[in-house]
Design an enzyme around this catalytic site. Structure first.
Site, short mmCIF file in Angstrom:
data_model
loop_
_atom_site.label_atom_id
_atom_site.label_comp_id
_atom_site.label_asym_id
_atom_site.label_seq_id
_atom_site.Cartn_x
_atom_site.Cartn_y
_atom_site.Cartn_z
N ASP A 170 0.80 -1.23 0.00
CA ASP A 170 0.00 0.00 0.00
C ASP A 170 0.83 1.28 0.00
OD1 ASP A 170 -2.19 -1.59 0.12
OD2 ASP A 170 -2.60 -1.29 2.25
N HIS A 302 -6.14 -9.99 -4.62
CA HIS A 302 -4.80 -10.44 -4.23
C HIS A 302 -3.82 -10.60 -5.38
CE1 HIS A 302 -6.71 -10.90 -0.40
NE2 HIS A 302 -5.51 -11.04 0.14
N THR A 533 16.47 8.12 -21.69
CA THR A 533 17.31 7.15 -22.40
C THR A 533 17.46 5.91 -21.54
OG1 THR A 533 19.60 6.62 -23.01
CG2 THR A 533 19.32 8.45 -21.52
N ARG A 660 27.12 -20.47 -21.99
CA ARG A 660 26.26 -20.00 -23.07
C ARG A 660 26.29 -18.47 -23.06
NH1 ARG A 660 26.55 -24.48 -24.03
NH2 ARG A 660 24.98 -26.08 -24.48
N ARG A 740 30.63 9.67 -23.43
CA ARG A 740 29.21 10.04 -23.28
C ARG A 740 28.63 9.55 -21.96
NH1 ARG A 740 26.60 10.37 -28.52
NH2 ARG A 740 24.87 9.22 -27.61
#
Length: 787
Positions: A170, A302, A533, A660, A740
């Protein structure tokens, strides 16, 4: 807060938990993110050599004792980060409310030498904990009198330390900007609203949505803001007398304007100004009787508490869990029981009872009909949300609007980011309310040069908050090569101010335009930038619109990948994230997904580090957690590419684990914006437009606008706890233009957190934490960045 001069930095390596026992319990209603908090407490506790115990089933388990109180290990909390609810259970407990029950609980704790409690729950649970602490010495004396413990134990365990974390969907606890679970609950609500919108539009229906919040309207209010609901009912701000008429007028006006759907959000505790409940059924009957609209009620119930925690909640809970252990290590008999919480994006400690009293004040104000006071007591963030909602949801009749004769252009620049459209919507609607004409520029500076510019109205931006990407279209092109043409367009369309929503290119663009002011008078107008961004690499702001959505995408994907790795066993995944040179997504994604390592540009690494990571994973494969997750920012190192790291791990891990790799790519830029991004985009953009109005008034002389000072080209950013306007010229010195990124980034301070939770030895500067703050009634003009 404190200057660096008078305090030596404080490092957590110098704090030891040896000889201390910490118990963690979850109590009251469950909330997503509780498990992340439990995990952080356990791991941080073990890391500082304390013993850590689970107490199962909340206070009930503390009273029952036995195998409800168990010492835990590092692996006990593996794989719970992504699970909603609480794995150690929570129960409502009658017996803890009696002194008898508390006596039994004290006995159970003393037997195990536990004098440090970390309680994760709502205000009821925390109040109970505080009472327990106050009674502690009396309880021990009584136990000694009954011969249950000896006098030695009474001395040894004389004090009980308590630290609370608020877990409640809440967001009804004063003193904390966000409680654990609130953001996730908003995710559930928004998912439902987005789904309902498509069906409501197909049938021209009205939907009444009931959301949780018996005493607090936060969820209703913020979800109404985030989906552009037509009407919202919350307990803190009941509608005025005669609201039935005004609501029906608004709904029928919307239909007349060709809006095919109406959404009304009702908090379960909604009341009218006579403190009589307003139920979702009542609202439905009203719409059907008065307007005859096809109306449906959906009660979310719920669902809002369920599902996996959002990235925000995982990071919030992990930070708070670590902070809670620090607070316990530093607690003395004289420090009051405290709550750890976030203010802006800073971890703070607050006296538990001050927060509880303030929370009860709100309820009292509501009961007595002092509603304005209730809204104020809820805090700055709540008040901002309410004011922004009022500003954006109701269009005043044209006759009532001021006429300024100013034209303001809005454009998107850079790569698409989720939440840009919410920002454009807010800018258009606030701008119109302030009396300006708003022009939308299509396709950034490039489109501007080509004259792709048109006036945009209130209705044009309806339903934009939930749309991903950039509806206006966005380009990375900088204005420098089109200056002449853009100046022409500004003159032709008589543009008096510019609002740019975008990333690093938007910042560079404003620098170029302000440099061009000497040559072109057209650019001598107020200009403001709102950072949007996914990379979160704009100087002058801790957050940018779109980063939260991208973080959730990364976290969701990592969850799935971890599941796949757990199935195959002994597998390590290497995942490449976006961000340019900025490691925000990789670092925070790693924290939220529970990764083993994150390679970023800001923290140089060499082959020795890679070797150490491989060895670390080899050790990990010997435990019960047989999987690994490694994140790599796309530009963290030009030679150690994702392929290189994958091949290195594959070779070094032969016979122990296989490997992987996965490049997440542009899916990080897409998707529906998260509640945080919708809300942040809406509020920051509304504030930027108000700044434009103020500057236009200041710079209007002899029939024209002329602004050529540095402070008329600003970036609006969130800094720690405040939204601040900063001249772009002043931000130059804070920027690394080659890569940047900003030269200093706040989130690098959280870097050790991820390492601690992944079991690496590291140094962690905790100078910021430690001072106890107080719950202040905040001055009116203070703005918060809290969403």
């Amino acid at each position: 807060s404190r200057s660096a001069m008078d305090h030596q930095p404080k490092f957590f390596e110098n704090l030891s938990g040896a000889g201390k026992a910490i118990a963690v319990l979850t109590s009251g209603g469950d909330a997503q993110g509780m498990n992340a908090a439990v995990r952080a407490v356990v791991r941080m506790g073990i890391y500082v050599n304390a013993k850590v115990y689970f107490i199962y089933e909340g206070y009930q388990g503390m009273v029952d004792g036995g195998d409800n109180i168990v010492e835990v290990s590092w692996e006990s909390v593996s794989s719970i980060l992504q699970v909603g609810g609480t794995v150690i259970g929570s129960a409502r407990c009658k017996s803890f409310r009696t002194r008898e029950g508390r006596l039994q609980a004290a006995f159970n704790l003393v037997q195990r030498g536990i004098t440090n409690l970390c309680v994760i729950g709502g205000d009821g649970s925390l109040t109970g904990a505080n009472l327990f602490r106050e009674e502690w010495s009396g309880l021990l004396e009584e136990l000694a009198q009954k011969g249950k413990i000896d006098a030695e134990a009474v001395k040894k365990y004389a004090y009980l330390n308590i630290v609370g974390m608020v877990g409640s969907i809440d967001n009804d606890f004063c003193g904390t900007d966000m409680t654990i679970g609130t953001d996730s609950a908003l995710h559930r609500i928004i998912e439902v609203v987005d789904a309902i919108m498509t069906t409501a539009q197909s049938h021209q229906r009205t939907f009444v949505l009931e959301v949780m919040g018996r005493h607090c309207g936060y969820l209703a209010l913020v979800s109404a803001l985030a989906c552009g609901a037509d009407w919202v009912f919350i307990p803190e701000y009941p509608p005025e007398e005669g609201w039935e008429d005004s609501m029906c007028v608004k709904l029928s006006e919307n239909r007349a304007r060709k809006k095919r759907l109406n959404i009304i959000i009702v908090a379960e505790g909604a009341i009218d100004c006579h403190n009589k409940p307003i139920t979702s059924e009542k609202v439905k009957d009203l719409v059907v009787q008065r307007l005859g609209f096809d109306t449906r009620v959906t009660i979310l119930g719920h669902v809002q508490r369920g599902g996996t925690p959002s990235a925000f909640d995982r990071i919030l809970a992990s930070r708070m869990g670590v902070e809670a252990v620090l607070a316990l290590l530093e607690a003395t008999p004289d420090t009051p029981a405290c709550v750890v919480s976030l203010s802006g994006n800073q971890a703070v400690r607050l006296p538990l009872m001050e927060c509880v009293q303030m929370t009860q004040e709100v309820q009292k104000a509501m009961d007595e009909g002092r509603f304005l006071e209730a809204v104020r007591l809820r805090g700055r963030s709540f008040e901002n949300n309410l004011n922004t909602y009022k500003l954006l949801s109701h269009k005043k009749p044209d006759a009532e609007l001021p006429k300024t004769n100013f034209n303001v252009a809005v454009l998107n620049v850079g790569a698409p980011a989720a939440g840009m459209n919410a920002a454009v919507r807010a800018a258009v609607r606030v701008g119109m309310t302030e009396g300006h004409k708003i022009f939308a520029v299509i396709d950034g500076f490039e489109g501007f040069a080509r004259g792709k510019i048109k006036e945009i109205s209130w209705g044009d931006v309806g339903g934009w908050t939930g749309q991903g990407g950039s509806i206006l279209g966005t380009k990375r092109t900088l204005p420098a090569k089109y200056l002449e043409k853009i100046a022409d367009q500004m003159r032709t369309n008589n543009i008096n101010a510019l609002m740019v929503i975008g990333g690093f290119e938007a910042y560079l663009g404003l620098l170029e335009l302000s440099a061009a002011r000497e040559k072109y008078d057209e650019f001598c107008v107020p200009m403001v930038m709102v950072p949007a961004t996914v990379s979160n690499n704009v100087p002058g702001s801790d957050f940018s619109i779109g980063a939260d959505t991208a973080l959730n995408t990364i976290t969701d994907t990592c969850d799935r990948i971890k599941q796949s790795a757990s199935g195959t066993k002994r597998r390590v995944f290497i995942i490449e994230t976006m961000g340019g040179y900025c490691g925000y997504l990789a670092n925070m994604g790693a924290l939220a997904a529970g990764a083993d390592a994150a390679y970023i540009f800001e923290e140089q690494f060499d082959i020795r580090e890679l070797q150490a990571n491989v060895e670390h994973l080899t050790e990990k494969m010997k435990t019960s957690i047989q999987r690994g997750l490694v994140l790599r920012n796309e530009n963290c190192n030009e030679n150690y590419t994702t392929d290189f790291i994958y091949q290195l791990y594959s070779e070094e891990g032969k016979g122990v684990f296989d490997c992987r790799k996965n490049v997440l790519g542009h899916m990080q830029q897409g998707g529906a914006p998260s509640p945080f991004d919708r809300n942040f985009g809406t509020k920051i953009s509304a504030k930027a437009m108000q700044w434009i109005s103020k500057k236009l008034k200041e710079t209007y002389r002899k029939g024209k606008v002329f602004a050529n000072t540095d402070d008329s080209v600003c970036l609006l950013g969130m800094r720690r706890r405040n939204l601040v306007f900063q001249p772009v010229a002043e931000l130059k010195s804070e920027t690394d233009f080659v890569h940047r990124i900003p030269k200093e980034q706040w989130w690098l301070k959280l870097r050790p957190l991820m390492k601690i939770l992944a079991k690496y030895k590291t140094s962690y500067d905790v100078s910021d934490s430690g001072q106890l703050e107080h719950v202040a009634m905040l001055p009116k003009e203070a703005e918060t960045g809290a969403i």
